[in-house]
Structures are given as C-alpha cells and as structure tokens.
Design a protein around this motif. Sequence first.
Motif, short mmCIF file in Angstrom:
data_model
loop_
_atom_site.label_atom_id
_atom_site.label_comp_id
_atom_site.label_asym_id
_atom_site.label_seq_id
_atom_site.Cartn_x
_atom_site.Cartn_y
_atom_site.Cartn_z
N PHE A 38 -21.71 -42.34 65.39
CA PHE A 38 -22.01 -43.69 64.88
C PHE A 38 -20.76 -44.56 64.82
N LEU A 54 -15.48 -37.51 59.49
CA LEU A 54 -16.12 -36.20 59.66
C LEU A 54 -16.88 -36.13 60.97
N ARG A 55 -17.06 -34.92 61.41
CA ARG A 55 -17.75 -34.64 62.66
C ARG A 55 -19.10 -35.35 62.77
N ASP A 56 -19.86 -35.37 61.66
CA ASP A 56 -21.22 -35.87 61.76
C ASP A 56 -21.34 -37.39 61.80
N GLN A 57 -20.23 -38.08 61.65
CA GLN A 57 -20.29 -39.55 61.75
C GLN A 57 -19.65 -40.07 63.04
N GLU A 83 -16.15 -28.61 67.64
CA GLU A 83 -17.38 -29.25 67.16
C GLU A 83 -17.23 -30.76 67.15
N ASP A 135 -23.84 -35.99 70.59
CA ASP A 135 -24.99 -35.68 69.74
C ASP A 135 -26.27 -36.30 70.28
N TYR A 136 -26.11 -37.49 70.84
CA TYR A 136 -27.28 -38.17 71.40
C TYR A 136 -27.03 -38.50 72.85
N ARG A 137 -27.94 -38.04 73.69
CA ARG A 137 -27.90 -38.45 75.10
C ARG A 137 -28.58 -39.80 75.26
N ARG A 170 -10.48 -35.80 59.48
CA ARG A 170 -10.03 -35.11 58.27
C ARG A 170 -9.60 -33.69 58.67
N GLN A 209 -11.83 -30.47 59.68
CA GLN A 209 -12.93 -30.55 60.64
C GLN A 209 -12.63 -29.71 61.88
#
Lengths: 151, 554
Positions: free
Chosen positions: A116, A110-113, A135, A142-144, A128, A131
Amino acid sequence: MSRLIRDGQFIEDCWRWLDADEAPAPAPGEHLILPSAVWQAHRPGLDAARTGVWLAPDDGLAPLLPWLATLPLIAIRFPVFTDGRGYSLARLLRGRHGYAGELRAVGDVLRDQLYFLQRSGFDSFALRVDQPAEEALAAFRDYRWTPLSRG
Amino acid sequence: MYRYNPTDQQLVDDRVAQFRDQMGRFLGGRLSEDEFRPLRLQNGLYVQRHAPMLRVAIPYGTLAAPQLRKLADIARRYDRGYGHFTTRCNIQFNWVRLEEVPDILAELATVQMHAIQTSGNCIRNITTDPFAGVAADELFDPRPYCEIVRQWSTLAPEFMFLPRKFKIAISGGAEDRAAVRFHDIGARARHAADGRIGFEIHVGGGLGRTPMVGRLLKDFLPREELLNYFEAILRVYNRHGRRDNKYKARIKILVKDLSLEGFAQEVEDEWAWTRGGPATLSEETFRRMEAFFARHDAVPAPGDDLADDPARDRAHDRAFSRWQARNVSAHRDASRAVVTLSLKKAGVPPGDATAEQMDGIANLAERYSAGEIRVSHEQNLVLPHVARRDLPALWRGARALGLATPNIGLLTDLVCCPGGDFCSLANARSIPVAAAIQQRFDDLDYLFDLGPLELNLSGCVNACGHHHIGHIGILGVDKNKEEWYQVTVGGREGEGAALGRVIGPAFAAGQIPDVIQRLLEVYLAARAEGEPFIEVVERIGLAPFKARVYGAAA
C-alpha cells in the motif's frame, strides 16, 4: 545489514538521519536527512544535492513546495504503522505537487503495509529492524491485481 | 447484478492468499497481536466473547442466489448452522474457528464475495436502498454508483489507516431508505435544473457514542466528480481527523471542530486539485456499470394463485392479505412487487437466518425474483422482482420457511444487535429483551392497529442496533455490572431525520415490555385517525410519555 529497499532490492543507505536536536553539520560528501523545521532554517547553507527532508505526519507541505524540483529525498515518518497520514502526504507530493525525487517511508514500516505504501507513491522503504528481509521483498507482489480506474 | 471481471477475481484471490499467510505468521508467533489486529479487522475478523466472529461483506446489500447458498454452506460447515444479517447489510458468523477463516475466505472468493474492509479504520461496505432499481419513486438507480465507489474504496491504498471507520451510503429514491444522514458520507440522487445527474452530499452523520445528523456539504455534485470529491473528503479527514482519542476520531468530530464552513473550505481546496483529474468518471463508465443493473424481466413461474391451494379457507385468506399488506411493496412495474421476507419471527434473534432458510430463500429467489436477494438495514431480506401473480405461491414458500411473519414496519419488526450474548463490546444483552418484546406484543390485530412503528435496540453505545433512530430506542447500559436499559423516543430516519431523546432513568430488562406498553397507551389515547406513532410524538412532545411511564412507576 541494510534495512533499505529500493527498486525491489536491499541497498546500502547513503543518507544519515538527523533528529530535531542535532546540528546539521555534514562531513564532506555526506548526505543528511533533516527534520522539516531544521531544513527550513539551514537550507541556504547546505548542499542541495546532499540534503533531504523528513516529515512527521502532521508536518505541512507548504515550506517544501518551492524546492521540490531540486530536493533529492523526502522521507515520511510513520510513528506507528496505523497512522495513515503519511499515505496522504505521499499522494499529495507525487500527485498534486509533482514531486519526482526519492520518497522514503521510515519508522514503523512493516512487511504488511509495503504494497500500500508503494501504491501511494513511496519508492524507498526503511524497514523496521525486526522485519524478515525475504518476506519483505515478497510483499510487493502481494497483489498481482492492478487497479483499473485509479491512475 | 454486478459480475466480477478478471481483475476483481484476481483481487479477492490474492487477498485470500495474503490473509492465509498473515494468519500463518500470527499462529506461528511471527506476527504480534498488535500487528495482526488491524490486518484481521480489515478482513472482518473479530475476536469475540465466545469465539471469533467473521463479518462478510454484502456490497450494497445485494446477493445472487448462489452467493446466499454459499453463505448457507459456510454456516453449516464452519459455524453452527446460521448467520446474522446486520444493520449495515452484511452477514456475521458468530462461531467460526480462527484457523479456518482463510478457508472460509477462499470459499467466499469462489462466489465473488469477500470480507474485505468489513471492519477496521477504513472505508466500509457501501450501503443503499434495499428497493434500489425497483422503487417507484426513484430518480435513478444508485447501484452503478455504489459499485463504482466499491471498486474505488476496496484496498484504496491511501485510506487503509484512517483515524476511524468510515461509512458511505448512497440512495436514489425521492424517499431516503438508506439513512444517508446517519453516515460519514451520505449521497442522495439529484437532478440539476438543466437535467444533469448528480448527488446531494451530506457529511458527518452517524450514530454510536456521539450521534449526529449529517450536515449538507454540497447541494449538487455532478456524477462524474463522485470519486474526485469523495477522495477530497477522505484526504482532508485522513490528514486532519483526530487520532489521539478513538471516541473523537470520526469525521463528524472533525466537521464540528472545523465548523461545517471550515471543513467545506478544506474539501473545496482539495477538490480544486482532484477535480477533472484521472479519477473523473466517463459516460462510458456509467454506461458500462448501468448495463450490469439493467432491469430484470424475471420469467414468472407457471400460474399459481391462491385459488389453487387446497388448504385455502378464510383464515388462510386473511393471513395472506395481512402479509400482502405489510410485506409486499410497490414495484415501479405495476405487474410486479417487492417482497420483504421477515427475519423477525418471535423467538428468533432479529436478523438471524438458518442455513436451511438461506437455501430456501435462494430457491425462492431463483423461482420468483430473477435470482436476486437484498439485505435491508432493518435486517430483513428482500426479493425485489416478484411477479404479482406469483405472490400467493411465494407466500406459501416463505411461510413454510418461517419467513412470512406479517410484521414489516410494525413494532415486532425490531432492529437489534447481537448484544452481550455474543459481542465483546456490549454492556448488556439485547436478544432476550427483543424476545420479551416480541412475546408480549404478539397479537397481530393489536400490531396492525398500532401501525408503523420502528423499535431499535442496541446492547451498547456503539449503537449497532441504531437505537437513536428508532421511534422507540432501547440502549443497554452497564451500571455496577448490572444490565440496565435506557429508553429514547422520537428518533427517525429519512425525511425529518432526528435523534431520539432519553425519557428518563434506565430500567431493568424485565420492565421493558411494560414501559413500551405504557408508551403505546399514550399514543393510542392521543392519536388522530391514521396518525402514526412518530407523528404523535412530534405533535405532543415527550412529556405525556414520561408522565405515563414514570408517574405510574412512582
């Protein structure tokens, strides 16, 4: 449309995924990803450059270790996105065992993982199907922030 | 205190933006409840009985005055004017609005705070001794190591989806004031025979549904290997911990299933690889971190002792000396003291503080404690750097705020979770029971005579009130939709850590003060001069207590 992200873009997937009960019979020139047990059983008869392995979260790494230098692709399956075992498998393959080929996250990806997963050593991501594409590409940013002491 | 560098600030700012986006997608129906849940939990956001609850991280329980003022500000603007300090040294806001949480996180980021990993199946806030850095019995200050572990564990990509939550405590004192043996990993300061600095490592402790005292995993871990070794433990747990049953998913179950020796072997194998690797800590890292926690030489306020107070009389002196006896502890510098502000005033839920109190404490901290405040796992606030000559003035200030109840370490300094009044996990309410106990035992002479006594109360088996380690523990249970309370006796933390044992069938809420009264009667009759409650329990066993409680009821 492709669901596979590599190097920050969607690319065509040239690999065919085989489940445990399928025979590893590639068409000429075809690339296959085999379950670990099937790969172990049929490896000598297959074209090493066109044969990858996929691991379930509880699969061991030992059978793969002698072949890491020539394995072109290892896929790690996430049955659900909250099953974090695949992150440790990735870290072991990349860090402890020095695997340098393609390392692909598949399944409940998924996008939000994505951020990581990438930080754990994955470099390709089979999203998946539901998605949203743009995005997902944005998720790698997500993190600079870059960690100081982890590498 | 630690101060964020640009990297730390970037991380929390990015985190706010990320969560704002996730919240937007959830509210817009583009992120399912199941997919949002782990994301919001990793930002401390629970959906509770009445309203969402936000748990804000207070890393190793240390706050600067401006941070506490910001918490007061959040309590006023986004909640109902108060917050609840928890047994893991965090703060919870019980009445936030879901859609405002990203704004609250943005407010927190302006004072170097966040809610990252205060819930979820990941590495939680690191806890330590509230007297860290000032305790007289300290081998070395644990806070530089807490901060190193905080940075390592924050967004540690490999460990965001562990089988279950993971709690780490690090303590530096000869006495363990961080309950290290009740954590997934507990580290205690140690010096090797050759003088090297390191830690004794315990693993697999915890309370909750299956309480266990942690097992000794390593006698001495050199400090430079701290992260390599923790990484090895976490990796073994992440790969092999149970994921099929959330009640058997904590590391303590894995340690039990593999046996301590089997688990230790797995960790050693993993450590053999991580050892000496890139996460090995350098002397330079230690020096840099230690510099953040160098001793504060607070500028004492102008002379202001008891003699200056016009209201001074005998009652006044007596109240001050009582407070001094209970709420003032030794500082390693004899001219200073460590002051505990009691959040256990009768009639106030244990651990709660109003916005006005928080602002007042921030002012006291700036005036008397180098601007620093600690949160203890007993749910009180600590001012660690107070000049002894300022004690009377500080006492008056604390008293005006309702924070000078002289009950630290006594029966009414009870530890208590929010319970069924707020928490959707709870089986029973805990706050009214705590209130009834505080009301019954409100005679200070009696409390002082009883001496040190720890009473812990949890509203369900998840044990946020740490009832297993209370000398007297109370656990709320549900029987046919009625609230009942099981009583344990004999738990203790620190040296000789032990789990309390159930004395018999549960009681109705209204019976609890009487039950405690009877337990205390047995103690008072049996004690030798100066013998505390817990030692009497350990000497005479449970039988006399059971007989008094149930015999009288029968």
